[in-house]
Design a protein around this motif. Structure first.
Motif, mmCIF file in Angstrom:
data_model
loop_
_atom_site.group_PDB
_atom_site.id
_atom_site.type_symbol
_atom_site.label_atom_id
_atom_site.label_comp_id
_atom_site.label_asym_id
_atom_site.label_seq_id
_atom_site.Cartn_x
_atom_site.Cartn_y
_atom_site.Cartn_z
ATOM 1 N N ALA A 81 0.831 -1.216 0.000
ATOM 2 C CA ALA A 81 0.000 0.000 0.000
ATOM 3 C C ALA A 81 0.859 1.258 0.000
ATOM 4 N N ALA A 86 -5.326 1.678 3.803
ATOM 5 C CA ALA A 86 -5.644 0.264 3.598
ATOM 6 C C ALA A 86 -6.819 0.117 2.639
ATOM 7 N N THR A 87 -7.765 1.039 2.738
ATOM 8 C CA THR A 87 -8.998 0.935 1.948
ATOM 9 C C THR A 87 -8.713 0.919 0.437
ATOM 10 N N LEU A 90 -7.246 -2.402 -0.493
ATOM 11 C CA LEU A 90 -8.317 -3.407 -0.484
ATOM 12 C C LEU A 90 -9.161 -3.317 -1.758
ATOM 13 N N ILE A 111 -2.101 -7.411 2.716
ATOM 14 C CA ILE A 111 -1.889 -5.993 2.423
ATOM 15 C C ILE A 111 -0.724 -5.544 3.314
ATOM 16 N N CYS A 114 0.265 -0.443 5.033
ATOM 17 C CA CYS A 114 -0.938 0.382 4.898
ATOM 18 C C CYS A 114 -1.219 1.121 6.205
ATOM 19 N N HIS A 116 -4.079 1.930 8.713
ATOM 20 C CA HIS A 116 -5.363 1.237 8.939
ATOM 21 C C HIS A 116 -6.229 2.008 9.930
ATOM 22 N N THR A 138 -5.896 -7.587 11.610
ATOM 23 C CA THR A 138 -4.829 -6.595 11.469
ATOM 24 C C THR A 138 -4.314 -6.210 12.855
ATOM 25 N N TYR A 263 0.121 1.685 11.401
ATOM 26 C CA TYR A 263 0.744 1.426 10.102
ATOM 27 C C TYR A 263 1.220 -0.017 10.097
ATOM 28 N N GLY A 265 0.110 -4.205 8.403
ATOM 29 C CA GLY A 265 -0.511 -5.095 7.418
ATOM 30 C C GLY A 265 -1.901 -5.565 7.805
ATOM 31 N N GLU A 266 -2.558 -6.141 6.834
ATOM 32 C CA GLU A 266 -3.834 -6.843 7.073
ATOM 33 C C GLU A 266 -3.772 -8.146 6.282
#
Ligand code: NDP
Ligand code: PYC
Length: 335
Positions: A81, A86-87, A90, A111, A114, A116, A138, A263, A265-266
């Protein structure tokens, strides 16, 4: 005050545009936050715009970052990202995750890097709508003390789960922080001057507190004692270390003392039940619905049923109730 969803979307777009967010960020952030606001998921609704702009001012989100697919091998997709929302990552990754899960029976989207700030059910529902079972998680910032300690070593680390039902508008979805409550709830109590429920936090001296400011200076508690602690470590290991991204402690260090958004990942895993059940795919709905219907019949409500009711109510009435003070704070972001 009352505002239509389309006016709220316009306000969110205008705020993000005024601060230099790219059109793709304006769109994905607005979509997610207004969706949450319509569902009365207040801790992850448009209030988050205040935190996003604050994070931008501290240089901890890139308003023009474009996510990039870094690998698409086998059943795994990874997206960088690049310090963007994140959005937006995604929005790029979910259609690919759906395709891969339908092709292989199971697929995983990671992800990375990102910022979040959103509720996990938003992406879970996109997957259940495609007929898939979904699990996502996440890490966040290290605000939460593990059971048996006062030291905030864990994030609020939410987990989402979704299971499709016959009615695609009302899948079975739960999504909650592995802390006793989300950080956003504590921040909203602070903003509204209301006390916290008992049992969600300790102060800087390790004493139980219901004062949101004392809680934020101390530590949050996990849900379910050692069980929530263990599940929260799973989130750090899977959605942090296993995908080469930050733990909540590392995210906190990256913030360098600024009150910015997490900050890291997901991870999202999607399973196609059609591959498991074959010719008997319909049993997912017949047996799943019969199983879940028992809960209401026994007087319990299912997770997400409050949200679905709020969604239906707000959509039918054609407007959303928004705190005057929040509206004013959002308007101030336009100046
Ligand atoms: P809650 O403790 O309110 O739990 C939320 C879940 O439990 C929802 O699915 C909710 O359904 C359900 N639920 C609540 N009460 C009941 C009940 N009495 N019976 C049955 N089900 C119930 O939320 P949290 O404060 O833990 O989390 C709120 C949000 O914060 C989540 O969406 C989560 O993703 C988000 N979050 C995001 C983080 C991030 O890093 N991005 C970090 C932490 C949290 P319903 O909605 O219908 O009430
Ligand atoms: O409410 O804990 C929280 C949270 C962290 C990041 C986004 N929401």
């Amino acid at each position: 005050m009352q505002i239509t969803a389309s006016d709220l979307r316009q306000l969110s777009h205008d705020i993000l545009a005024a601060h230099g967010f790219s059109p793709e960020h304006q769109h994905s952030i607005t979509d997610t936050l207004v969706t949450a606001q319509i569902d009365e998921c207040h801790s992850h609704g448009v209030w988050r715009l205040l935190g996003i702009i604050d994070t931008l001012k501290h240089g901890k989100i890139d308003a023009t970052a474009s996510p990039v697919i870094t690998q698409e091998q086998g059943a795994i997709i990874s997206i960088d990202a690049k310090l963007g929302a994140a959005t937006t990552a995604l929005a790029l990754g979910l259609p690919k995750l759906i395709d891969k899960a339908k092709h292989s029976g199971i697929a995983l989207l990671a992800i990375n890097h990102c910022v979040h700030f959103s509720a996990l059910w938003v992406e879970v529902e996109q997957l259940t709508r495609a007929g898939l079972i979904a699990i996502n998680m996440t890490p966040s910032h290290a605000w939460v003390a593990p059971s048996g300690s006062r030291e905030p070593l864990l994030g609020t680390n939410p987990i989402g789960f979704g299971f499709p039902r016959r009615n695609p508008d009302e899948p079975y979805v739960f999504d909650f922080a592995t802390s006793a409550t989300a950080r956003g709830e504590i921040q909203l109590h602070d903003r509204n001057g209301t006390p916290l429920p008992e049992g969600v936090a300790i102060d800087a001296n390790g004493q139980p507190t219901t004062d949101p400011k004392a809680a934020m200076a101390g530590a949050m508690l996990t849900f379910g004692g050692h069980k929530g602690s263990a599940i929260a470590t799973m989130v750090e290991l899977l959605a942090g270390i296993a995908i080469g991204d930050m733990t909540s402690q590392e995210s906190m260090a990256f913030a360098e003392g600024t009150p910015t958004l997490p900050y890291g990942g997901e991870i999202i895993i999607a399973i196609d039940p059609a591959m498991l059940l074959g010719a008997d795919t319909d049993s997912l709905y017949t047996r799943g619905d019969a199983y879940l219907n028992q809960f209401n019949a026994a007087g319990a409500r299912l997770p997400s049923q409050r949200r679905f009711k709020a969604r239906q109510h707000n959509t039918t009435q054609g407007f959303i109730e928004l705190d005057d003070s929040l509206y004013q704070d959002l308007q101030a972001l336009l100046q």
